[in-house]
Design a protein around this motif. Structure first.
Motif, mmCIF file in Angstrom:
data_model
loop_
_atom_site.group_PDB
_atom_site.id
_atom_site.type_symbol
_atom_site.label_atom_id
_atom_site.label_comp_id
_atom_site.label_asym_id
_atom_site.label_seq_id
_atom_site.Cartn_x
_atom_site.Cartn_y
_atom_site.Cartn_z
ATOM 1 N N MET A 141 0.880 -1.190 0.018
ATOM 2 C CA MET A 141 -0.099 -0.061 0.121
ATOM 3 C C MET A 141 0.791 1.451 0.005
ATOM 4 N N LEU A 142 1.919 1.095 0.890
ATOM 5 C CA LEU A 142 2.806 2.410 0.818
ATOM 6 C C LEU A 142 3.559 2.599 -0.442
ATOM 7 N N MET A 143 3.915 1.626 -1.326
ATOM 8 C CA MET A 143 4.586 1.565 -2.633
ATOM 9 C C MET A 143 3.582 2.132 -3.274
ATOM 10 N N ARG A 144 1.996 1.978 -3.553
ATOM 11 C CA ARG A 144 1.248 2.430 -4.296
ATOM 12 C C ARG A 144 1.105 3.996 -3.904
ATOM 13 N N LEU A 145 1.037 4.247 -2.751
ATOM 14 C CA LEU A 145 0.968 5.949 -2.433
ATOM 15 C C LEU A 145 2.064 6.565 -3.134
ATOM 16 N N ARG A 146 3.342 6.155 -2.777
ATOM 17 C CA ARG A 146 4.345 6.827 -3.474
ATOM 18 C C ARG A 146 4.306 6.897 -4.932
ATOM 19 N N VAL A 147 3.775 5.906 -5.726
ATOM 20 C CA VAL A 147 3.730 6.060 -6.916
ATOM 21 C C VAL A 147 2.652 7.039 -7.246
ATOM 22 N N LEU A 148 1.545 7.220 -6.528
ATOM 23 C CA LEU A 148 0.653 8.175 -6.917
ATOM 24 C C LEU A 148 1.099 9.444 -6.728
ATOM 25 N N TRP A 149 2.117 9.642 -5.601
ATOM 26 C CA TRP A 149 2.320 10.823 -5.026
ATOM 27 C C TRP A 149 3.330 11.613 -6.210
ATOM 28 N N ARG A 150 4.169 10.869 -6.681
ATOM 29 C CA ARG A 150 5.036 11.195 -7.747
ATOM 30 C C ARG A 150 4.556 11.332 -9.205
ATOM 31 N N GLN A 151 3.173 11.115 -9.457
ATOM 32 C CA GLN A 151 2.592 11.524 -10.635
ATOM 33 C C GLN A 151 1.716 12.905 -10.603
ATOM 34 N N PRO A 152 2.489 13.804 -11.121
ATOM 35 C CA PRO A 152 1.826 15.209 -10.926
ATOM 36 C C PRO A 152 0.456 15.308 -11.536
ATOM 37 N N GLU A 153 0.155 14.511 -12.497
ATOM 38 C CA GLU A 153 -1.166 14.503 -13.181
ATOM 39 C C GLU A 153 -2.215 14.089 -12.273
ATOM 40 N N VAL A 154 -2.011 12.979 -11.490
ATOM 41 C CA VAL A 154 -2.784 12.449 -10.220
ATOM 42 C C VAL A 154 -3.109 13.577 -9.346
ATOM 43 N N LEU A 155 -2.063 14.310 -8.702
ATOM 44 C CA LEU A 155 -2.222 15.401 -7.793
ATOM 45 C C LEU A 155 -3.050 16.541 -8.248
ATOM 46 N N PHE A 156 -2.872 16.860 -9.670
ATOM 47 C CA PHE A 156 -3.661 17.966 -10.291
ATOM 48 C C PHE A 156 -5.003 17.782 -10.392
ATOM 49 N N TRP A 157 -5.403 16.377 -10.976
ATOM 50 C CA TRP A 157 -6.987 16.072 -10.967
ATOM 51 C C TRP A 157 -7.600 16.064 -9.558
ATOM 52 N N THR A 158 -6.791 15.585 -8.638
ATOM 53 C CA THR A 158 -7.315 15.291 -7.361
ATOM 54 C C THR A 158 -7.497 16.930 -6.601
ATOM 55 N N PHE A 159 -6.651 17.422 -6.623
ATOM 56 C CA PHE A 159 -6.735 18.670 -5.505
ATOM 57 C C PHE A 159 -6.716 19.953 -6.327
ATOM 58 N N VAL A 160 -5.991 20.300 -7.432
ATOM 59 C CA VAL A 160 -6.172 21.517 -7.998
ATOM 60 C C VAL A 160 -7.373 21.506 -8.928
ATOM 61 N N PHE A 161 -7.770 20.625 -9.764
ATOM 62 C CA PHE A 161 -8.956 20.597 -10.800
ATOM 63 C C PHE A 161 -10.179 21.015 -10.014
ATOM 64 N N PRO A 162 -10.613 20.347 -8.999
ATOM 65 C CA PRO A 162 -12.004 20.650 -8.314
ATOM 66 C C PRO A 162 -11.808 22.035 -7.867
ATOM 67 N N VAL A 163 -10.771 22.623 -7.213
ATOM 68 C CA VAL A 163 -10.610 24.084 -6.644
ATOM 69 C C VAL A 163 -10.849 25.199 -7.778
ATOM 70 N N ALA A 164 -10.110 24.853 -8.899
ATOM 71 C CA ALA A 164 -10.023 25.713 -10.158
ATOM 72 C C ALA A 164 -11.489 25.542 -10.675
ATOM 73 N N THR A 165 -12.169 24.454 -10.903
ATOM 74 C CA THR A 165 -13.625 24.414 -11.445
ATOM 75 C C THR A 165 -14.536 25.165 -10.640
ATOM 76 N N THR A 166 -14.383 25.264 -9.420
ATOM 77 C CA THR A 166 -15.193 25.805 -8.336
ATOM 78 C C THR A 166 -15.298 27.391 -8.620
ATOM 79 N N LEU A 167 -13.784 27.580 -8.730
ATOM 80 C CA LEU A 167 -13.670 29.159 -8.780
ATOM 81 C C LEU A 167 -14.194 29.583 -10.046
ATOM 82 N N VAL A 168 -13.872 28.970 -11.029
ATOM 83 C CA VAL A 168 -14.389 29.353 -12.565
ATOM 84 C C VAL A 168 -15.845 29.628 -12.555
ATOM 85 N N LEU A 169 -16.549 28.493 -12.222
ATOM 86 C CA LEU A 169 -18.198 28.557 -12.204
ATOM 87 C C LEU A 169 -18.572 29.475 -11.384
ATOM 88 N N GLY A 170 -17.944 29.731 -10.139
ATOM 89 C CA GLY A 170 -18.526 30.691 -9.078
ATOM 90 C C GLY A 170 -18.361 32.106 -9.563
#
Length: 342
Positions: free
Chosen positions: A8-37
């Motif tokens: 499980m720790l290995m999979r978490l490290r792999v996900l953390w090292r993929q910038p696109e995963v972090l973008f779609w998980t954390f950045v995109f929802p916030v950006a979408t909310t701001l734009v539609l707001g």
């Protein structure tokens, strides 16, 4: 820690090292909310827009209406006034007449009834004005004023953008990953011919795409076409070339098939919200409009809607076509400059 925890720790490290995963998980929802707001923010009610058709009695009627703060009245030629009523830019058209004026309203516009009441009250405020019930309201329905009429050109523009980006960027990255580009580098084929083949093939498919949209929009929803089909096709092909050029630029930046999806979405998703696909880009605040105007999808959607719903000639679309041309040429020049076969 057991084997399950280590895995499980290995999979978490792999996900953390993929910038696109972090973008779609954390950045995109916030950006979408701001734009539609920003697009659907709460703001003060704007004045109801009313047009007074030109005529001998028009100046007197206009003077009465301009004294009402809830109304924004202006004089227009009758044909232009009816056109703006059909496009939803005015809520009522007042026709001067004797003994009482006539109000043209669109039953599909919710502000039409409010506009009639405000106009009637404004005219009744003077002693010699017609009675409130004497202002005749005539329902009118012009083709091209439904939401589906607004939506179809936007969906066509979005389809041309999405199909161009995905159909070119992903195969090129796959060819690089499969070492096919390295083999092609050993042939006498020129780099310009290689990319030109992609662009020309894309235009052929885009022509079929435009024809399909026009056919199903006409047959299923009776969406009108006030302009020229050849003009619409030409603008659609230019839009497809523009986004195909952007796809080629994206393909030289992506290092793997996993990363190309994130880059394509990074290019396309902001324009899907900002460029008037599902709702008018005028909903965004004024300080954002200069940026929105220079987006290629905004230029494409505005051009398609002008031709389909207003019958605009291509010769009068200089500004949006220039935007599309710039977005076609600059990415292509950058691609030819920085492309590497391996």
């Amino acid at each position: 820690m057991g084997s399950l925890g280590q895995l499980m720790l290995m999979r978490l490290r792999v996900l953390w090292r993929q910038p696109e995963v972090l973008f779609w998980t954390f950045v995109f929802p916030v950006a979408t909310t701001l734009v539609l707001g920003l697009a659907f923010r709460n703001s003060a009610l704007e004045p109801v827009r009313v047009a007074v058709a030109d005529g001998p009695e028009a100046p007197a009627l206009l003077a009465r209406l301009q004294g009402v703060p809830e109304l924004e009245a202006r004089a227009l030629e009758l044909t232009e006034a009816r056109r703006q009523l059909a496009r939803g830019r005015v809520s009522l058209v007042l026709l001067p007449g004797s003994p009482s004026p006539e109000a043209l309203v669109d039953p599909s516009q919710p502000e039409g009834r409010t506009a009639r009441l405000l106009v009637s009250q404004a005219l009744a405020a003077t002693p010699d004005a017609p009675r409130l019930e004497a202002v005749k309201a005539t329902p009118v329905s012009e083709p091209g004023n439904r939401y589906i009429d607004f939506l179809i050109p936007g969906l066509l523009g979005m389809s041309l953008m999405s199909s161009s980006l995905w159909a070119l960027a992903l195969p090129l990255v796959a060819m690089r990953g499969g070492k096919l580009l390295k083999r092609l580098a050993g042939t006498p084929m020129s780099r310009a011919h290689f990319f030109l083949a992609f662009l020309l093939a894309r235009t052929v498919f885009a022509a079929l795409e435009v024809a399909f949209f026009c056919a199903f929009a006409r047959w299923l929803f009776d969406v009108p076409m006030f302009g020229n089909y050849l003009a619409l096709l030409g603008v659609g092909l230019l839009g497809a070339m523009c986004f195909a050029s952007l796809a080629l630029l994206v393909s030289i930046r992506a290092r793997s098939e996993e990363s190309v999806g994130g880059l394509v979405n990074l290019v396309s998703m902001p324009m899907m919200f900002l460029s008037g696909v599902f709702f008018a880009s005028e909903n965004f605040p004024g300080w954002m409009q200069p940026f929105i105007r220079v987006l290629p999808l905004t230029a494409l959607n505005d051009s398609l809607r002008s031709i389909m719903l207003e019958g605009t000639s291509v010769l009068t679309l200089g500004a949006p076509l220039a935007v599309l041309a710039v977005w076609t040429i600059l990415p292509m020049v950058a691609t030819l400059r920085w492309f590497r076969w391996v």
